[in-house]
Design an enzyme around this catalytic site. Sequence first.
Site, PDB file in Angstrom:
ATOM      1  N   GLU A  85       6.463 -10.671  -3.503  1.00  0.00           N
ATOM      2  CA  GLU A  85       6.627  -9.215  -3.513  1.00  0.00           C
ATOM      3  C   GLU A  85       7.596  -8.786  -2.419  1.00  0.00           C
ATOM      4  O   GLU A  85       7.561  -9.308  -1.312  1.00  0.00           O
ATOM      5  CB  GLU A  85       5.236  -8.619  -3.273  1.00  0.00           C
ATOM      6  CG  GLU A  85       5.182  -7.116  -3.215  1.00  0.00           C
ATOM      7  CD  GLU A  85       3.722  -6.641  -3.192  1.00  0.00           C
ATOM      8  OE1 GLU A  85       2.843  -7.293  -3.826  1.00  0.00           O
ATOM      9  OE2 GLU A  85       3.455  -5.629  -2.537  1.00  0.00           O
ATOM     10  N   ASN A 108       7.296  -7.959   2.335  1.00  0.00           N
ATOM     11  CA  ASN A 108       7.636  -6.615   2.835  1.00  0.00           C
ATOM     12  C   ASN A 108       9.072  -6.494   3.349  1.00  0.00           C
ATOM     13  O   ASN A 108       9.312  -5.930   4.421  1.00  0.00           O
ATOM     14  CB  ASN A 108       6.623  -6.164   3.884  1.00  0.00           C
ATOM     15  CG  ASN A 108       5.275  -5.854   3.257  1.00  0.00           C
ATOM     16  OD1 ASN A 108       4.455  -6.765   3.076  1.00  0.00           O
ATOM     17  ND2 ASN A 108       5.035  -4.623   2.878  1.00  0.00           N
ATOM     18  N   GLU A 143      -3.866  -3.229  -7.554  1.00  0.00           N
ATOM     19  CA  GLU A 143      -4.160  -3.696  -6.199  1.00  0.00           C
ATOM     20  C   GLU A 143      -5.393  -2.964  -5.640  1.00  0.00           C
ATOM     21  O   GLU A 143      -5.616  -1.789  -5.933  1.00  0.00           O
ATOM     22  CB  GLU A 143      -2.960  -3.416  -5.275  1.00  0.00           C
ATOM     23  CG  GLU A 143      -3.198  -3.889  -3.838  1.00  0.00           C
ATOM     24  CD  GLU A 143      -1.982  -3.723  -2.932  1.00  0.00           C
ATOM     25  OE1 GLU A 143      -1.017  -3.038  -3.334  1.00  0.00           O
ATOM     26  OE2 GLU A 143      -2.016  -4.289  -1.828  1.00  0.00           O
ATOM     27  N   ASP A 202       3.923   3.321  -7.375  1.00  0.00           N
ATOM     28  CA  ASP A 202       3.092   3.757  -6.259  1.00  0.00           C
ATOM     29  C   ASP A 202       2.824   5.246  -6.448  1.00  0.00           C
ATOM     30  O   ASP A 202       3.753   6.028  -6.627  1.00  0.00           O
ATOM     31  CB  ASP A 202       3.864   3.491  -4.958  1.00  0.00           C
ATOM     32  CG  ASP A 202       3.145   3.984  -3.718  1.00  0.00           C
ATOM     33  OD1 ASP A 202       2.542   5.059  -3.764  1.00  0.00           O
ATOM     34  OD2 ASP A 202       3.223   3.294  -2.683  1.00  0.00           O
ATOM     35  N   GLY A 245      -1.854  -0.445  -1.436  1.00  0.00           N
ATOM     36  CA  GLY A 245      -2.159  -0.736  -0.039  1.00  0.00           C
ATOM     37  C   GLY A 245      -1.809   0.447   0.847  1.00  0.00           C
ATOM     38  O   GLY A 245      -0.720   0.510   1.407  1.00  0.00           O
ATOM     39  N   GLY A 277      -3.887  -3.669   7.445  1.00  0.00           N
ATOM     40  CA  GLY A 277      -2.662  -3.173   6.802  1.00  0.00           C
ATOM     41  C   GLY A 277      -1.388  -3.791   7.348  1.00  0.00           C
ATOM     42  O   GLY A 277      -0.293  -3.412   6.938  1.00  0.00           O
ATOM     43  N   SER A 278      -1.506  -4.774   8.278  1.00  0.00           N
ATOM     44  CA  SER A 278      -0.288  -5.301   8.905  1.00  0.00           C
ATOM     45  C   SER A 278       0.455  -6.296   8.021  1.00  0.00           C
ATOM     46  O   SER A 278      -0.152  -7.055   7.264  1.00  0.00           O
ATOM     47  CB  SER A 278      -0.650  -5.981  10.235  1.00  0.00           C
ATOM     48  OG  SER A 278      -1.613  -6.999  10.009  1.00  0.00           O
ATOM     49  N   ASP A 279       1.771  -6.257   8.121  1.00  0.00           N
ATOM     50  CA  ASP A 279       2.606  -7.215   7.382  1.00  0.00           C
ATOM     51  C   ASP A 279       3.781  -7.609   8.256  1.00  0.00           C
ATOM     52  O   ASP A 279       3.899  -7.144   9.398  1.00  0.00           O
ATOM     53  CB  ASP A 279       3.042  -6.614   6.032  1.00  0.00           C
ATOM     54  CG  ASP A 279       3.923  -5.376   6.176  1.00  0.00           C
ATOM     55  OD1 ASP A 279       4.942  -5.445   6.886  1.00  0.00           O
ATOM     56  OD2 ASP A 279       3.604  -4.338   5.559  1.00  0.00           O
ATOM     57  N   LYS A 326       0.065 -11.870   3.143  1.00  0.00           N
ATOM     58  CA  LYS A 326       1.345 -11.489   3.723  1.00  0.00           C
ATOM     59  C   LYS A 326       2.059 -12.717   4.268  1.00  0.00           C
ATOM     60  O   LYS A 326       1.416 -13.598   4.861  1.00  0.00           O
ATOM     61  CB  LYS A 326       1.107 -10.490   4.864  1.00  0.00           C
ATOM     62  CG  LYS A 326       0.464  -9.210   4.391  1.00  0.00           C
ATOM     63  CD  LYS A 326       1.410  -8.419   3.521  1.00  0.00           C
ATOM     64  CE  LYS A 326       0.794  -7.150   3.013  1.00  0.00           C
ATOM     65  NZ  LYS A 326       1.731  -6.358   2.201  1.00  0.00           N
ATOM     66  N   ASP A 352       3.506 -11.586  -0.231  1.00  0.00           N
ATOM     67  CA  ASP A 352       4.225 -10.323  -0.030  1.00  0.00           C
ATOM     68  C   ASP A 352       4.992 -10.405   1.289  1.00  0.00           C
ATOM     69  O   ASP A 352       4.390 -10.612   2.349  1.00  0.00           O
ATOM     70  CB  ASP A 352       3.183  -9.184   0.028  1.00  0.00           C
ATOM     71  CG  ASP A 352       3.799  -7.806   0.077  1.00  0.00           C
ATOM     72  OD1 ASP A 352       5.034  -7.691   0.171  1.00  0.00           O
ATOM     73  OD2 ASP A 352       3.031  -6.820   0.020  1.00  0.00           O
ATOM     74  N   GLU A 385       6.960  -0.635  -4.344  1.00  0.00           N
ATOM     75  CA  GLU A 385       6.221   0.283  -3.465  1.00  0.00           C
ATOM     76  C   GLU A 385       7.153   1.161  -2.634  1.00  0.00           C
ATOM     77  O   GLU A 385       6.744   2.215  -2.163  1.00  0.00           O
ATOM     78  CB  GLU A 385       5.217  -0.468  -2.579  1.00  0.00           C
ATOM     79  CG  GLU A 385       5.822  -1.369  -1.529  1.00  0.00           C
ATOM     80  CD  GLU A 385       4.766  -2.143  -0.735  1.00  0.00           C
ATOM     81  OE1 GLU A 385       4.073  -2.985  -1.327  1.00  0.00           O
ATOM     82  OE2 GLU A 385       4.649  -1.911   0.478  1.00  0.00           O
ATOM     83  N   HIS A 405       0.941  -0.544  -6.900  1.00  0.00           N
ATOM     84  CA  HIS A 405       0.743  -0.771  -5.469  1.00  0.00           C
ATOM     85  C   HIS A 405      -0.342   0.175  -4.955  1.00  0.00           C
ATOM     86  O   HIS A 405      -0.332   1.356  -5.304  1.00  0.00           O
ATOM     87  CB  HIS A 405       2.051  -0.475  -4.723  1.00  0.00           C
ATOM     88  CG  HIS A 405       1.899  -0.411  -3.238  1.00  0.00           C
ATOM     89  ND1 HIS A 405       2.125   0.736  -2.508  1.00  0.00           N
ATOM     90  CD2 HIS A 405       1.535  -1.364  -2.355  1.00  0.00           C
ATOM     91  CE1 HIS A 405       1.908   0.486  -1.230  1.00  0.00           C
ATOM     92  NE2 HIS A 405       1.557  -0.781  -1.103  1.00  0.00           N
TER      93      HIS A 405
HETATM   94  C1  LIG Z   1       1.957  -1.421   5.632  1.00  0.00           C
HETATM   95  C2  LIG Z   1       1.179  -1.576   4.374  1.00  0.00           C
HETATM   96  O1  LIG Z   1      -0.133  -1.988   4.645  1.00  0.00           O
HETATM   97  C3  LIG Z   1       1.830  -2.592   3.425  1.00  0.00           C
HETATM   98  O2  LIG Z   1       1.741  -3.847   4.022  1.00  0.00           O
HETATM   99  C4  LIG Z   1       1.131  -2.580   2.078  1.00  0.00           C
HETATM  100  O3  LIG Z   1       1.373  -1.374   1.430  1.00  0.00           O
HETATM  101  C5  LIG Z   1       1.540  -3.768   1.237  1.00  0.00           C
HETATM  102  O4  LIG Z   1       2.906  -3.908   1.090  1.00  0.00           O
HETATM  103  C6  LIG Z   1       0.841  -3.885  -0.084  1.00  0.00           C
HETATM  104  O5  LIG Z   1       1.449  -4.408  -0.986  1.00  0.00           O
HETATM  105  O6  LIG Z   1      -0.306  -3.470  -0.161  1.00  0.00           O
HETATM  106 MG   LIG Z   2       3.462  -4.847  -0.728  1.00  0.00          MG
END
Ligand SMILES: C[C@H](O)[C@@H](O)[C@@H](O)[C@H](O)C(=O)O
Ligand SMILES: [Mg+2]
Length: 440
Positions: A275, A251, A385, A327, A356, A25-27, A221, A249, A304, A354
């Site tokens: 994104e 973020n 997604e 979302d 994630g 889940g990291s961005d 990402k 993406d 999101e 969205h």
């Molecule tokens: C912190 C999260 O995993 C995000 O990185 C996630 O929601 C992401 O922006 C996405 O588009 O899935």
């Molecule tokens: Mg995103």
Amino acid sequence: MYEGVIIEKLFTKDLRFPTSLNSDGSDAMHTHPDYSCAYVILETNTGQKAHGMTFTLGRGTEVVICAIKALENLIIGQKVQDIYNNFGDFWRKLTSDNQLRWIGPEKGVMHLATAAIVNALWDLWARLEGKPVWKLLVDMSPEQLTSVIDFRYITDVITKDEAIKILKEKEDNKKAREFDLIKNGYPAYTTQVGWLGYSSEKVKSLCKKYLDQGFTAFKVKVGQNLDEDKKRCAMVRENIGSSNVLMVDANQVWCVDEAIDWMKSLAEYKPLWIEEPTSPDDILGHAKIAQALKQYGIGVATGEMCCNRVMFKQFLQAGALEFCQIDSARVGGINEILSIYLMAEKLKVKVCPHAGGVGLCEMVQHLQFWDYVSLSGTKEGKYIEYVDQQHEHFKTPVVIKSAAYMPPTDPGYSSEMFPSTMEKYEFPKGTYWQELANNK
Ligand SMILES: C[C@H](O)[C@@H](O)[C@@H](O)[C@H](O)C(=O)O
Ligand SMILES: [Mg+2]
């Protein structure tokens, strides 16, 4: 209908999963997220339970729980009949309490809390009707459907009458589309290959894994380091091939001009969209980026963290986004999300939800299924997604076949988690967190 059924109790749970340990889940902005949720259980006087949630990243979930408790009085003791007969009016009551609204209005923690409660209310409605939420929505007449929406602040783009007209125009082939949905599902793209903290080796092997499962669209990402982004995009492109779809993406890490320059450097990898290139509140900034990147064939995607229908309205009006990412755990839940779909349909913008996060795949699929059957009538160029995380905690997890979401048949919003999950991951008293604290 539902005569005598009253909402008697509301329970909350602060549930946190230690996803940061493996960078899942990291961005670029959220480098160590612990996928979490503020979870709501409603219970009626007849013993019916319903489940809802909003997604969080760990710390701060307790603040959302506090906001849910502040709204509790507006829910407890309500006759469900009164809620669902005038759901649009009830939704306005929930978002317009004349004192509480001062700490919103319709944004931030208060609106996340609203989403968690409203999601539970839809789960309850669908369970009482014995249908999954998508089918509940699909079976509503245009008049019923629009009665759940608060059109305040959006009538300059869409009125209730216009919405009814748009929905009526799509009624003819609904049955055929529902049949197609049940048979073929709805296309998914995966973000699982591209979390920023993953090593190159891991990204490569995940590309293979999801290609083998039939995925044709992959999101990665970007945004921390341009050279690294180039390397990663080149590697993913090479692994997925030139005919598959790549999305990127950021973020929200860039300023507007920085986003344009950065994306010009990534244009050679042919991403379908960038994104969240900048602040989720910067409508004109997104419009500028969208304009500048058009010639490279790169669209702008966002939503999101867009806080409400008014912001979405302006993004849509300003040509600031090509892909609208609603979302299921943000804005004020389904009632408000439906209004965003209607505006997007009218202004001809594609909705690609969205997902994630925890439970987002489970919930958001219902909305996109409704859109296909009842509103836009097309899946063309659109995806839901998909992330491959935390599904094991849900009683009715999403079903993906050949990279397509298959519609659930169980009543509700697919949002119920197992009691064993709550015992283990409730923060801080769950067994997982207690053990961690003791070992420290
Ligand atoms: C912190 C999260 O995993 C995000 O990185 C996630 O929601 C992401 O922006 C996405 O588009 O899935
Ligand atoms: Mg995103």
